[in-house]
Design a protein around this motif. Structure first.
Motif, PDB file in Angstrom:
ATOM      1  N   MET A   1       0.824  -1.200   0.000  1.00 48.51           N
ATOM      2  CA  MET A   1       0.000   0.000   0.000  1.00 48.51           C
ATOM      3  C   MET A   1       0.865   1.260   0.000  1.00 48.51           C
ATOM      4  SD  MET A   1      -2.982   1.368  -0.093  1.00 48.51           S
ATOM      5  CE  MET A   1      -4.096   0.013   0.272  1.00 48.51           C
ATOM      6  N   ASN A   2       1.952   1.266   0.815  1.00 55.04           N
ATOM      7  CA  ASN A   2       2.803   2.441   0.878  1.00 55.04           C
ATOM      8  C   ASN A   2       3.583   2.653  -0.404  1.00 55.04           C
ATOM      9  OD1 ASN A   2       2.098   3.474   3.354  1.00 55.04           O
ATOM     10  ND2 ASN A   2       3.534   2.187   4.478  1.00 55.04           N
ATOM     11  N   ALA A   3       3.922   1.541  -1.107  1.00 51.99           N
ATOM     12  CA  ALA A   3       4.617   1.676  -2.387  1.00 51.99           C
ATOM     13  C   ALA A   3       3.709   2.368  -3.397  1.00 51.99           C
ATOM     14  CB  ALA A   3       5.036   0.295  -2.893  1.00 51.99           C
ATOM     15  N   THR A   4       2.425   1.997  -3.414  1.00 52.57           N
ATOM     16  CA  THR A   4       1.472   2.656  -4.310  1.00 52.57           C
ATOM     17  C   THR A   4       1.280   4.108  -3.908  1.00 52.57           C
ATOM     18  OG1 THR A   4       0.308   0.544  -4.569  1.00 52.57           O
ATOM     19  CG2 THR A   4      -0.864   2.532  -5.230  1.00 52.57           C
ATOM     20  N   ALA A   5       1.160   4.359  -2.610  1.00 51.40           N
ATOM     21  CA  ALA A   5       1.008   5.733  -2.132  1.00 51.40           C
ATOM     22  C   ALA A   5       2.226   6.567  -2.474  1.00 51.40           C
ATOM     23  CB  ALA A   5       0.783   5.729  -0.619  1.00 51.40           C
ATOM     24  N   LEU A   6       3.414   5.975  -2.389  1.00 53.11           N
ATOM     25  CA  LEU A   6       4.648   6.699  -2.732  1.00 53.11           C
ATOM     26  C   LEU A   6       4.636   7.120  -4.193  1.00 53.11           C
ATOM     27  CD1 LEU A   6       7.485   7.665  -1.919  1.00 53.11           C
ATOM     28  CD2 LEU A   6       8.342   5.395  -2.570  1.00 53.11           C
ATOM     29  N   LYS A   8       2.015   7.664  -6.127  1.00 57.91           N
ATOM     30  CA  LYS A   8       1.029   8.734  -6.320  1.00 57.91           C
ATOM     31  C   LYS A   8       1.539  10.069  -5.777  1.00 57.91           C
ATOM     32  CE  LYS A   8      -3.128   5.809  -6.271  1.00 57.91           C
ATOM     33  NZ  LYS A   8      -4.397   5.506  -5.570  1.00 57.91           N
ATOM     34  N   ILE A   9       2.190  10.020  -4.610  1.00 54.38           N
ATOM     35  CA  ILE A   9       2.694  11.254  -4.007  1.00 54.38           C
ATOM     36  C   ILE A   9       3.822  11.836  -4.845  1.00 54.38           C
ATOM     37  CG2 ILE A   9       3.959  12.138  -1.999  1.00 54.38           C
ATOM     38  CD1 ILE A   9       2.175  10.318  -0.277  1.00 54.38           C
ATOM     39  N   ARG A  10       4.705  10.994  -5.346  1.00 52.01           N
ATOM     40  CA  ARG A  10       5.788  11.490  -6.201  1.00 52.01           C
ATOM     41  C   ARG A  10       5.243  12.131  -7.477  1.00 52.01           C
ATOM     42  NH1 ARG A  10      10.286   6.628  -5.563  1.00 52.01           N
ATOM     43  NH2 ARG A  10      11.485   7.644  -3.886  1.00 52.01           N
ATOM     44  N   ALA A  11       4.186  11.525  -8.017  1.00 53.30           N
ATOM     45  CA  ALA A  11       3.593  12.087  -9.228  1.00 53.30           C
ATOM     46  C   ALA A  11       2.888  13.414  -8.925  1.00 53.30           C
ATOM     47  CB  ALA A  11       2.605  11.090  -9.824  1.00 53.30           C
ATOM     48  N   ALA A  12       2.267  13.509  -7.744  1.00 55.81           N
ATOM     49  CA  ALA A  12       1.525  14.719  -7.401  1.00 55.81           C
ATOM     50  C   ALA A  12       2.434  15.856  -6.953  1.00 55.81           C
ATOM     51  CB  ALA A  12       0.508  14.404  -6.304  1.00 55.81           C
ATOM     52  N   GLU A  44      -7.634  15.946  -1.615  1.00 47.09           N
ATOM     53  CA  GLU A  44      -7.697  15.215  -2.885  1.00 47.09           C
ATOM     54  C   GLU A  44      -8.047  13.749  -2.638  1.00 47.09           C
ATOM     55  OE1 GLU A  44      -4.319  15.754  -5.385  1.00 47.09           O
ATOM     56  OE2 GLU A  44      -4.512  17.946  -5.431  1.00 47.09           O
ATOM     57  N   PRO A  45      -8.956  13.185  -3.436  1.00 43.06           N
ATOM     58  CA  PRO A  45      -9.438  11.811  -3.211  1.00 43.06           C
ATOM     59  C   PRO A  45      -8.335  10.757  -3.222  1.00 43.06           C
ATOM     60  CG  PRO A  45     -10.823  12.967  -4.797  1.00 43.06           C
ATOM     61  CD  PRO A  45      -9.643  13.853  -4.554  1.00 43.06           C
ATOM     62  N   ASP A  46      -7.264  10.994  -3.971  1.00 47.15           N
ATOM     63  CA  ASP A  46      -6.174  10.013  -4.020  1.00 47.15           C
ATOM     64  C   ASP A  46      -5.473   9.860  -2.675  1.00 47.15           C
ATOM     65  OD1 ASP A  46      -6.565   9.290  -6.604  1.00 47.15           O
ATOM     66  OD2 ASP A  46      -5.032  10.609  -7.433  1.00 47.15           O
ATOM     67  N   PHE A  47      -5.550  10.901  -1.833  1.00 48.52           N
ATOM     68  CA  PHE A  47      -4.847  10.874  -0.547  1.00 48.52           C
ATOM     69  C   PHE A  47      -5.831  10.848   0.628  1.00 48.52           C
ATOM     70  CE2 PHE A  47      -2.300  13.553  -3.551  1.00 48.52           C
ATOM     71  CZ  PHE A  47      -1.426  12.540  -3.909  1.00 48.52           C
ATOM     72  N   ASN A  48      -6.710  11.836   0.708  1.00 38.91           N
ATOM     73  CA  ASN A  48      -7.781  11.863   1.704  1.00 38.91           C
ATOM     74  C   ASN A  48      -7.258  11.665   3.133  1.00 38.91           C
ATOM     75  OD1 ASN A  48     -10.456  12.139   2.503  1.00 38.91           O
ATOM     76  ND2 ASN A  48     -10.883   9.947   2.349  1.00 38.91           N
ATOM     77  N   CYS A  49      -6.197  12.380   3.469  1.00 43.68           N
ATOM     78  CA  CYS A  49      -5.614  12.281   4.815  1.00 43.68           C
ATOM     79  C   CYS A  49      -6.388  13.191   5.766  1.00 43.68           C
ATOM     80  CB  CYS A  49      -4.134  12.651   4.781  1.00 43.68           C
ATOM     81  SG  CYS A  49      -3.121  11.505   3.829  1.00 43.68           S
ATOM     82  N   GLY A  50      -7.572  12.751   6.161  1.00 49.73           N
ATOM     83  CA  GLY A  50      -8.449  13.582   6.970  1.00 49.73           C
ATOM     84  C   GLY A  50      -8.105  13.602   8.439  1.00 49.73           C
ATOM     85  N   LEU A  51      -7.214  12.711   8.880  1.00 47.02           N
ATOM     86  CA  LEU A  51      -6.852  12.618  10.291  1.00 47.02           C
ATOM     87  C   LEU A  51      -5.426  13.129  10.485  1.00 47.02           C
ATOM     88  CD1 LEU A  51      -7.490  11.595  13.188  1.00 47.02           C
ATOM     89  CD2 LEU A  51      -6.590   9.375  12.492  1.00 47.02           C
TER      90      LEU A  51
END
Length: 571
Positions: A1-6, A8-12, A44-51
């Motif tokens: 999961m973190n590899a996918t998140a990484l 997306k974050i690098r692209a954003a 942004e929906p790709d991240f949604n870090c609401g907490l």
């Protein structure tokens, strides 16, 4: 999961430096890009870090490896639904000028940034209430800076009235000066604590009242400030374990275990299967004990003394088992980096099962008095409601967050110690009122007992400490009979377990919610920095959202049901 998140974050954020550290994606951004980065991560929906989990800072003044700036501020964010943990780091070149605030994005930043300002002297531009929070208002300097003289004692000569803050809160609530002076709506100011029994000498709650209704509320904490983080900089990793006992002293061993797990995660040490099962059994047992204390105190504050004895008698009885196991009652210091102090004693299963049956009887007896009690229902249902959105916004975790309908539990969402193999449910409330915060702990105790019995049934045999000479003390026979064992023992005692240089965050589902530890290591046997993320610190930050508009008596019961523990709140 973190590899996918990484990815997306690098692209954003192509201009930011991104990497994965343990379970976190770490982003380094410049201050001018901080506000935009935080906003996008939240919305942004790709991240949604609401907490927002935590805010902290690091002073690299004495760090052996060069950094781009002396100070860094770190925001720890979580997407609880997808188990994504993100840390945003930004350099602070001028603490006086500071960096932009994040309070318009998360209510949790109000308390988190105040702590950074108090301890490090870093300003946050646009913060609505930037003042000291743990140290008293006459305190000079910033104690977590590396050049602060720790021998300097400072006495508060007079109390701060909080008048400015409470009037600002009244204005925010739409109460103007003319309304305050009207004889029919005259506002009365009232302190609840720190001498009030419900506040345990650790919190001051200043309220503005219209009759018995709370118009505005501001809080003052720091009465039990222990200097945990400063002390930890001068202790080896194992010497810090007794300090963790005193965080949430109602569930002291959970703090031990969470802390040891955080150090082991960076060392890459996987403890033995038996030690993992021991930690699960003890974690869940102490979760039950913590909830017993919370509910017993809450029922007393509501006027139900009989319930107190049904619940607290079982908590008291548990100390016999704990003292047989650990040699202590309240603060046991039973965990070690790499395992446990020692194994269970012979016959522990019988003793524990007897204790669990006693607890179940106590819970049943208490529920008979409150489950259908009209007075209890009227005092708690629909009172001090907090929505799921507000709870997340203010950084609530644990039972208080789940009472608002958010099913976030690290044991399920980011499992460790084989929790994914245990059959248990996560109780969730519907209204986010006092009743839900009250009852959810009853249901959680039943689930914890369910986990304990499964763990007791399947606990394997074997050692309770890893066989690594750089982590665990050698057996006494080796210490007494050969020079290598003696040298190994002395080096670990005097120099400590040495961790690789770096920075990391690790978390644990404690009785009150997410208990996190943010470390910075310089490669020695002592942490360069150790920050605790205490669950009830951020819950207290949202206390005013719960009580404003409710009665003064409701605030007292609500304080009990959110289970504020002074040692954890103030550290």
């Amino acid at each position: 999961m973190n590899a996918t998140a990484l990815e997306k974050i690098r692209a954003a954020f192509p201009d930011a430096t991104c990497k994965v550290v343990l379970d976190s994606v770490v982003i380094d951004v410049q201050p001018e890009n901080l506000e935009n980065t935080l906003s996008r991560l939240k919305n942004e929906p790709d991240f949604n870090c609401g907490l927002m989990v935590d805010v902290t800072a690091v002073d690299y003044l004495q760090y052996p490896q060069p950094q781009n700036a002396r100070f860094y501020v770190i925001y720890t964010l979580r997407n609880w639904e997808k188990n994504i943990l993100v840390q945003v780091r930004t350099p602070v070149k001028d603490p006086t000028a500071g960096i932009p605030t994040a309070t318009h994005l998360w209510g949790a930043a109000k308390f988190g940034e105040r702590e950074v300002y108090d301890q490090y002297g870093i300003h946050f531009q646009g913060h609505p209430d930037l003042r000291r929070i743990l140290n008293h208002w006459q305190f000079e300097g910033h104690p977590l800076r590396k050049d602060y003289p720790i021998e300097k004692g400072q006495v508060c000569l007079q109390s701060d009235s909080l008048e400015k803050e409470i009037r600002a809160r009244l204005a925010h609530r739409g109460v103007d000066k003319a309304t305050m002076m009207d004889i029919n709506t005259e506002v009365m100011f009232l302190n609840i604590g720190p001498s009030h029994p419900a506040t345990h000498g650790a919190i001051r709650i200043l309220t503005a009242l219209d009759g018995e209704t709370i118009l505005a509320n501001v809080n003052e904490i720091g009465y039990l400030h222990r200097g945990f983080e400063k002390t930890a900089e001068n202790r080896t990793y194992n010497q810090i374990i007794p300090l963790t006992d005193r965080l949430n002293y109602c569930s002291s061993m959970i703090n031990n275990i969470a802390y040891a797990k955080a150090v082991e995660s960076w060392l890459g040490v996987t403890i033995t299967e038996r030690a993992q099962f021991m930690r699960v059994v003890l974690t869940e047992f102490y979760r039950v004990l913590d909830h017993l204390v919370c509910l017993a105190a809450a029922l007393v504050d509501m006027g139900g003394l009989t319930n107190y004895w049904y619940l607290y008698n079982e908590k008291e009885a548990a100390y016999d088992l704990i003292s047989r196991l650990t040699g202590a009652r309240l603060t046991s210091s039973f965990t070690r980096i790499g395992g446990m102090y020692r194994d269970f004693y012979d016959g522990w299963e019988t003793d524990l099962e007897l204790q669990l049956r006693g607890i179940e009887k106590g819970i049943g007896d208490a529920l008979k008095l409150v489950d259908t009690n009209r007075i209890v229902h009227d005092r708690t249902q629909g009172v001090c409601i907090v929505s799921a959105e507000t709870a997340l916004n203010y950084g609530f975790t644990g039972p208080v967050l789940r009472a608002s309908g958010v099913p976030f539990d690290l044991r399920k969402d980011a499992p460790y110690y084989n929790y994914e193999s245990f059959d248990f449910e996560v109780p969730v409330g519907t209204n986010g009122d006092i009743y839900d915060r009250f009852m959810i702990r009853f249901y959680e105790m039943a689930q914890s007992i369910r986990i304990i019995r499964q763990a007791m049934k399947h606990i394997p045999a074997g050692p309770v400490n890893v066989d690594e000479s750089q982590v665990c003390l050698p057996p006494k026979q080796q210490v007494y009979n050969n020079i290598e064992g003696l040298a190994n023992h002395f080096k670990l005692i005097f120099e400590g377990v040495k961790t690789p240089p770096g920075e990391w965050y690790d978390s644990f589902e404690a009785a009150n919610g997410e208990l996190g530890f943010h470390f910075v290591s310089d490669g020695s046997g002592k942490p360069y920095k150790l920050k605790v993320r205490p669950p009830c610190f951020y819950i207290m930050g949202g206390f005013h959202k719960m009580v404003e508009g409710n009665m003064i008596a409701d605030a007292v019961i609500n304080l009990s049901c959110i289970n504020i523990i002074g040692g954890e709140l103030d550290r």
